[in-house]
Design an enzyme around this catalytic site. Structure first.
Site, PDB file in Angstrom:
ATOM      1  N   HIS A 347       0.932  -1.261  -0.056  1.00 56.49           N
ATOM      2  CA  HIS A 347      -0.093  -0.015  -0.189  1.00 56.49           C
ATOM      3  C   HIS A 347       0.944   1.259   0.191  1.00 56.49           C
ATOM      4  CE1 HIS A 347      -3.233  -2.962   1.308  1.00 56.49           C
ATOM      5  NE2 HIS A 347      -4.024  -1.797   0.888  1.00 56.49           N
ATOM      6  N   GLY A 348       2.090   1.152   0.675  1.00 55.33           N
ATOM      7  CA  GLY A 348       2.677   2.418   0.731  1.00 55.33           C
ATOM      8  C   GLY A 348       4.140   2.020   1.212  1.00 55.33           C
TER       9      GLY A 348
END
Length: 486
Positions: A347-348
């Protein structure tokens, strides 16, 4: 309708100014970069493509029409990144061909190629600062390219392609691969469609076979949950950002994490529903991505109901290849934690995302030995308590998702257990919070008990019409879909 500030901020000119400055200097850059599903430009785009797609003389060219439309859609705001998309697809096609014709080892090289693209664009700033000036025009250009929108999703599609098709011994043309990877309804934020499910659908489509009613249901639901629920809740949960959350009373910090739970569900369910409806209009069926996740009685059940396409991808292409549950409890627990940690990093590139994923992995491991015994107890009260506990835990962990800066997320988390003297918000704020959260709550609680029969079918158009009216009349301020950033 004006929305009052929580935490008594309506009485603070200073914080009103801070909020306005934040909105002014941090515009929705993602929205500016893409033709969003909620824009009038996108509505025109879909109508034009749909009208052309089903013309009799275009029938044999439908794949190329969708590829051209998808390239236009993706390049609308980021034309400089179209070459990257082409390189990713053509490179994957080349590795796939080599894997089928020569050796399965090329599958591994293709996976490394795709993960390398993802790592370079998404995680390079863990090691280099921006802006970068190296003295080389080429390296400066590459290092300063923005994060390509949707790169996490099309890389996962590429990996699915490389794994699935060689097992089937099935070759694919570069055009089929292009369509699978960049099909515009799913290009930016999924659902992640596995190659084994998508490729059999690539064939000529006829307008007479389009399930218009089903597509309309998905589209109405998607736009309603995005415009009415998510966008309005987004205005409220903006107070979770630093430093605004420091001015919010403890009780309202708790309220905000629940509102964010409803917001992120409404936002991503809305996107997924719109994507499913759009795909049906063009003759393709995408997988369902949500199944009332907030009634889950365990974290494992939550991940079978939340972002189902990602959970399936992680299970099939990461958890099972790592050994799954085949090598004893200790290895199983390690695999669960490792896979969820990697899912968080997907996701990041931030410590908050890693912590969010690892915590879910730890909870999966901790609850696993007790699930069979808990599931055998038929007490409705116990099952309701379990669902409430899972919702509470999931909501608290969303803090690390909402605030990618780990220090800020930790500060917010600590603030849940520290009494604040800030004034309570007015009652109307809570009323609005309930109004915009209620559709999510009702969808989770009444779906199994939907009325059946002729009278239910008769009122269904009016119910969907009411959703359209609400979405139009009470739409919240425009905001980017949350998952666009991934």
């Amino acid at each position: 309708m004006s929305r009052p500030f929580p935490g008594g901020l309506e009485h603070s000119t200073h914080w009103q100014n801070v909020l306005q400055q934040l909105k002014a200097v941090i515009p929705s850059a993602i929205t500016a970069l893409v033709m969003t599903f909620t824009s009038w430009q996108f509505a025109v785009f879909v109508c034009v493509v749909f009208a052309f797609y089903y013309l009799p003389f275009v029938r044999r060219l439908q794949v190329y029409v969708l590829i051209a439309a998808s390239l236009f859609f993706y390049g609308y705001g980021q034309p400089e990144l179209l070459p990257l998309l082409v390189v990713a697809v053509v490179g994957t096609w080349a590795f796939l061909a080599l894997s089928i014709k020569r050796s399965r080892a090329w599958t591994k090289y293709g996976i490394v190629f795709n993960l390398g693209l993802l790592a370079f664009f998404k995680y390079k700033f863990l090691f280099v600062a921006t802006p970068v000036a190296t003295g080389s025009a080429v390296s400066d250009f590459l290092l300063n390219l923005p994060l390509p929108i949707g790169i996490s999703f099309f890389v996962f599609h590429n990996i699915s392609l490389l794994v699935d098709l060689p097992k089937q011994g099935r070759a694919a043309t570069v055009w089929e691969i292009f369509l699978y990877v960049i099909f515009f309804p799913q290009l930016i934020s999924g659902p992640i469609t596995q190659a084994r499910n998508f490729f059999p659908q690539i064939q000529e489509k006829q307008i007479s076979k389009v399930p218009f009613v089903e597509a309309a249901r998905w589209l109405v639901l998607g736009y309603f949950f995005k415009l009415y629920c998510a966008n309005n809740l987004n205005e409220m949960t903006s107070y979770m950002a630093h430093p605004l959350f420091e001015t919010v009373k403890t009780g309202d910090k708790w309220l905000l994490i629940f509102l964010y739970s409803f917001q992120i569900y409404a936002d991503f369910f809305g996107y997924s529903s719109i994507a499913v409806g759009l795909a049906l209009l063009f003759g393709y069926r995408l997988p369902d991505n949500f199944n009332r996740p907030y009634i889950s009685r365990s974290i494992a059940e939550f991940w079978r109901r939340w972002h189902i396409s990602l959970s399936s991808w992680l299970r099939n292409y990461l958890y099972i290849p790592l050994g799954g549950s085949r090598h004893g409890p200790a290895r199983t627990y390690f695999n669960l934690i490792a896979v969820m940690g990697l899912g968080g990093l997907w996701h990041g590139a931030g410590l908050s995302y890693l912590v969010w994923g690892l915590m879910h992995g730890v909870l999966l491991a901790v609850e696993r030995p007790f699930l069979d015994k808990l599931d055998s107890v038929r007490s409705p009260a116990l099952q309701a308590l379990r669902a409430a506990m899972v919702f509470l835990i999931v909501s608290m962990l969303w803090i690390f998702f909402k605030l990618p800066d780990f220090g800020q997320a930790a500060s917010y988390f600590a603030g849940l257990f520290t009494e604040s003297t800030v004034q309570n918000p007015p009652k109307i704020y809570r009323t609005l919070a309930l109004a915009y959260s209620l559709p999510v709550i009702l969808q989770h609680l009444i779906l199994p008990h939907q009325p059946q029969g002729a009278w239910a079918r008769a009122i269904e158009p009016f119910a969907y019409g009411a959703l359209v009216a609400l979405a139009y009349a009470e739409a919240g301020p425009e905001s980017a879909f949350i998952y666009f950033q991934f």
